[in-house]
Design an enzyme around this catalytic site. Structure first.
Site, PDB file in Angstrom:
ATOM      1  N   ASP A   1       3.815 -11.039  -5.210  1.00 35.65           N
ATOM      2  CA  ASP A   1       4.614  -9.929  -4.692  1.00 35.65           C
ATOM      3  C   ASP A   1       5.670 -10.490  -3.744  1.00 35.65           C
ATOM      4  OD1 ASP A   1       5.533  -7.680  -3.195  1.00 35.65           O
ATOM      5  OD2 ASP A   1       3.644  -6.644  -3.560  1.00 35.65           O
TER       6      ASP A   1
ATOM      7  N   SER B   1       2.769   0.668  -1.901  1.00 37.88           N
ATOM      8  CA  SER B   1       3.818   0.186  -1.015  1.00 37.88           C
ATOM      9  C   SER B   1       4.022   1.160   0.156  1.00 37.88           C
ATOM     10  CB  SER B   1       5.107  -0.046  -1.807  1.00 37.88           C
ATOM     11  OG  SER B   1       6.031  -0.803  -1.082  1.00 37.88           O
TER      12      SER B   1
ATOM     13  N   HIS C   1       4.906  -6.775  -7.500  1.00 34.49           N
ATOM     14  CA  HIS C   1       4.926  -5.486  -6.791  1.00 34.49           C
ATOM     15  C   HIS C   1       5.129  -4.298  -7.735  1.00 34.49           C
ATOM     16  CE1 HIS C   1       5.224  -3.493  -2.856  1.00 34.49           C
ATOM     17  NE2 HIS C   1       6.238  -2.771  -3.287  1.00 34.49           N
TER      18      HIS C   1
END
Length: 273
Positions: free
Chosen positions: A219, A142, A252
Site C-alpha cells: 500500500d 481508508s 490500497h
C-alpha cells in the site's frame, strides 16, 4: 426515501437510494444489497476518499458472501453534495468526497458536514425504521476505515462489530488527517482526539467485540498516512481485543478489498447472527 435503481443480484437486490438528511441538510445517497431471505443484520460500509455510494457496491464483491450469511449492507456517500463552501472542491482530500465521518465545527462546514450524526443517527434510523433491521455493525476502507473504527469505539451500544481495510488509524499525526481536522475542527488539537481511533483507545475507549483489520504491505500510503502499528500499540495498551493482518504484496485498491471481503463478512456474521 426514493429508489433510484434496482438490480437482481444473487437472488437478492442491489439498489440505489436518495433521501433528505436532517444531519447534513442536503440530499444524501446510499446503496444497499438485501438478500432474498430473512435479514439477520446490517453492515454499514464507509468508503474512502473520492468515493461515492457506488464504489463498494460495484467493486467489493460482497453480495455473494452477504447472501450466504443472510446479511444486508448499506453504503452511504462520503460527504454532502451540492454545496459550494469555501475550499470545498479544491482538493481530493478535503471537502466533497472527503467528509471524514466527523461533525465539523468550522464556519460553513459546521452547517452541513455532520457525517458523524448522519451515520449514527440518520442512516442508523433508516436501517432500523425503514428496513426493519435491528442488529447493525460497521466497517470501511481508508478514510472509511478511520470512520468505522472511530464510530464503532464511540458507539459500542449501536454497532455490534467493527472492522477495517487499510484504515487511517492515527489521523491527528498523518497528513490526510491533519489537513481534514484543521479544516473541519479548527486548530485546537484537543478537539481532534474524539475522531482519532488511536487516541480514543489510549483514553480508555474499547469495543466489546474483536476489531479486525487487513492492511496491504504494498500500500503506497502504509507508512506515511495509515500508521497501522499505532493502532496495534494502542489496542495492546488498552486491552482491546484485535486482529491486524499485514498482507504481503497487496495494495490500497478494491482488488485487495475483494480478496479478503469474505473474511470480513464472516467476522461480522458472528456478532450479527
Amino acid at each position: 426515501m426514493k429508489q433510484l435503481k434496482s438490480h437482481k443480484t444473487f437472488e437478492g437486490k442491489t439498489e440505489f437510494w436518495s433521501h433528505e438528511s436532517a444531519a447534513t441538510k442536503t440530499e444524501m445517497k446510499f446503496s444497499t444489497f438485501i438478500p432474498n431471505s430473512e435479514v439477520k443484520g446490517c453492515l454499514i460500509w464507509l468508503s474512502g476518499l473520492t468515493c461515492t455510494e457506488e464504489n463498494f457496491i460495484t467493486k467489493a464483491g460482497a453480495q455473494k458472501f452477504l447472501a450466504e450469511k443472510n446479511l444486508m449492507v448499506i453504503a452511504p456517500d462520503t460527504s454532502p453534495r451540492g454545496l459550494n463552501l469555501h475550499g470545498e472542491h479544491d482538493s481530493y482530500d478535503f471537502g466533497s468526497g472527503a467528509g471524514f465521518y466527523l461533525n465539523a465545527t468550522t464556519p460553513g462546514y459546521a452547517d452541513h458536514y455532520k457525517m458523524d450524526d448522519y451515520i449514527v443517527n440518520d442512516l442508523y434510523n433508516v436501517i432500523t425504521n425503514e428496513f426493519k433491521v435491528k442488529n447493525v455493525s460497521i466497517f470501511g476502507h481508508s478514510m472509511g476505515g478511520h470512520g468505522a473504527l472511530v464510530l464503532g469505539l464511540r458507539n459500542p451500544d449501536k454497532f455490534k462489530a467493527v472492522s477495517a481495510f487499510s484504515p487511517i488509524v492515527h489521523p491527528s499525526v498523518s497528513p490526510w488527517g491533519m489537513k481534514a481536522f484543521n479544516g473541519y475542527l479548527g486548530n485546537d488539537k484537543s478537539a481532534w482526539s474524539a475522531y482519532d481511533a488511536t487516541e480514543l483507545l489510549m483514553s480508555g475507549k474499547k469495543h466489546p467485540a474483536k476489531i479486525l483489520v487487513h492492511q496491504g504491505l504494498q500500500d503506497e500510503f502504509f507508512a506515511k498516512e495509515l500508521l497501522t502499528e499505532h493502532l496495534r500499540e494502542a489496542a495492546q495498551k488498552a486491552g482491546q481485543e484485535f486482529e491486524i493482518n499485514l498482507c504481503e504484496g497487496y495494495d490500497h485498491s478494491y482488488y485487495f478489498i475483494s480478496t479478503f471481503m469474505e473474511v470480513h463478512v464472516a467476522h461480522h456474521a458472528k456478532y450479527l447472527n
